[in-house]
Design an enzyme around this catalytic site. Structure first.
Site, short mmCIF file in Angstrom:
data_model
loop_
_atom_site.label_atom_id
_atom_site.label_comp_id
_atom_site.label_asym_id
_atom_site.label_seq_id
_atom_site.Cartn_x
_atom_site.Cartn_y
_atom_site.Cartn_z
N ASP A 1 6.82 24.83 22.71
CA ASP A 1 7.47 23.93 22.62
C ASP A 1 8.37 23.78 24.25
O ASP A 1 7.10 24.51 25.22
CB ASP A 1 8.98 24.81 21.86
CG ASP A 1 9.27 25.74 22.61
OD1 ASP A 1 8.28 26.87 21.51
OD2 ASP A 1 9.70 26.27 23.23
N ASP B 1 11.31 24.53 25.25
CA ASP B 1 12.15 25.35 25.79
C ASP B 1 12.84 24.87 25.88
O ASP B 1 13.44 23.77 24.91
CB ASP B 1 11.90 26.69 26.68
CG ASP B 1 12.88 27.80 27.22
OD1 ASP B 1 12.74 28.54 26.06
OD2 ASP B 1 13.54 28.45 27.71
N1 LIG Z 1 10.91 29.34 23.90
C1 LIG Z 1 10.50 30.39 23.77
N2 LIG Z 1 11.31 31.09 24.19
C2 LIG Z 1 10.60 32.21 23.67
N3 LIG Z 1 9.89 32.22 23.15
C3 LIG Z 1 8.72 32.42 23.00
N4 LIG Z 1 7.75 31.11 22.17
C4 LIG Z 1 7.47 30.19 21.51
N5 LIG Z 1 8.52 29.63 22.29
C5 LIG Z 1 9.54 30.46 23.08
#
Ligand SMILES: Nc1ncnc2[nH]cnc12
Ligand SMILES: CSC[C@H]1O[C@H](OP(=O)(O)O)[C@H](O)[C@@H]1O
Length: 310
Positions: A227, A229
């Protein structure tokens, strides 16, 4: 519980794989058996699977969050995990982790070999084997990953990704932020991490990497982006649902990478070339013996560092 790690080394497993979110087994390798060593720091997250490669070489696999993903990142028993792997003879750990991307050029689905870490955990995870003992040690952590191992991995991992043919790209020399969780970051935090120089974010690389260093085990992370974030102004902030959409494909590619490179990684670990930074690295990190050091602590630390505590 065994007296120390090396006396338990019947398996002669040199390479351990830690699987993260979505990667709970390496079922493309041949199952041999499960082992569940009780360490001075308790039991690992899950029984460890011993798998065999086509040549008969054995590797160990451990699911970081347990086989049914029941352990939250803050509660992962990392000391038991690392100690248990060491007890099997493991000298190199290849850890997989689902990560958020803090950079436009690293979209979900890409793989990354990070070389630096920013610690944003909150001090609630036991982060040293020496904690609670009468022994003080200060491990070198300027290079938090085993650089020789990381450099070695770059070629084989890139080739494995190309051979798979799904177009998964590999990025190198990136900095990963490790946050406490379990909630994801706010938009403000996500933007701040970018300003700090963070490229990726997860909740798992610490204290795993610190403990591997203390146990003199080579440690590298294959980060798998799921992703973006929460920093992109016109996109939704990360949700678990968004992460789940990518986990399955990332796990399948991770299994392919593992199956493709483990034979050569085992040979490199046997040869010792990729692990020269770790071997003996704790020797001068341990403060001189004091009369306050107890036999109990010596026996406990002998489990991970028998060369210095026997
Ligand atoms: N955006 C994110 N923040 C923290 N851990 C994760 N693991 C996968 N995506 C994450
Ligand atoms: C499922 S999203 C958050 C979760 O994913 C990562 O786990 P892992 O590193 O074990 O793959 C991240 O660190 C969080 O624990």
């Amino acid at each position: 519980m065994s007296a120390n790690a090396t006396s338990e080394n019947e398996e002669n497993v040199l390479v351990g794989v830690i699987g993260g979110s979505g990667l709970y087994h390496l079922d493309n390798l041949t199952y041999v058996k499960h082992v569940n060593p009780e360490t001075p720091w308790g039991f690992p997250s899950s029984p460890i699977t011993i798998c065999s490669l086509p040549s008969g070489t054995r590797v160990a696999f451990l699911a970081r969050h347990g086989p049914g993903h029941t352990i939250s990142p803050s509660a992962v028993p990392s000391r038991a995990n690392i100690a248990a792997l060491k007890s099997l003879g493991v000298r190199a750990i290849l850890a997989f982790s689902a990560v958020g991307s803090l950079r436009e050029e690293i979209p979900p689905g890409h793989f990354i070999l990070p070389t630096q870490i920013i610690d944003r955990t909150k001090g609630i995870r036991p982060a040293s084997f020496f904690e609670g003992t009468s022994v003080v040690a200060h491990a070198m952590f300027g290079e938090p990953f085993s650089m020789k191992l990381v450099k070695w991995l770059e070629g084989p991992v890139r080739k494995a990704l190309e051979d798979e043919g799904r177009g998964v790209q590999l990025h190198t020399d990136k900095c990963i932020v490790c946050m406490e969780g379990p909630q994801f970051s706010t938009r403000a935090e996500s933007l701040m991490y970018r300003m700090w120089g963070g490229d990726l974010i997860n909740m798992s690389v610490l204290p795993e990497a610190k403990l591997a260093r203390e146990a003199e085990i080579g440690y590298a992370l294959i980060a798998t982006a799921t992703d973006y974030d929460s920093w992109r102004p016109h996109s939704e902030a990360v949700t678990a649902a968004a992460v789940f959409k990518v986990l399955h494909d990332n796990a399948s590619t991770s299994r392919h990478v593992a199956a493709t490179i483990l034979e050569d990684l085992h040979a490199a670990a046997l040869d010792g070339d990729v692990l020269t930074e770790e071997a003996g690295s704790m020797k001068f990190s341990i403060m001189p013996r004091s009369e306050k050091r107890t036999d109990e602590d010596t026996a406990k630390l002998a489990y991970i560092l028998p060369a210095y505590f026997s």
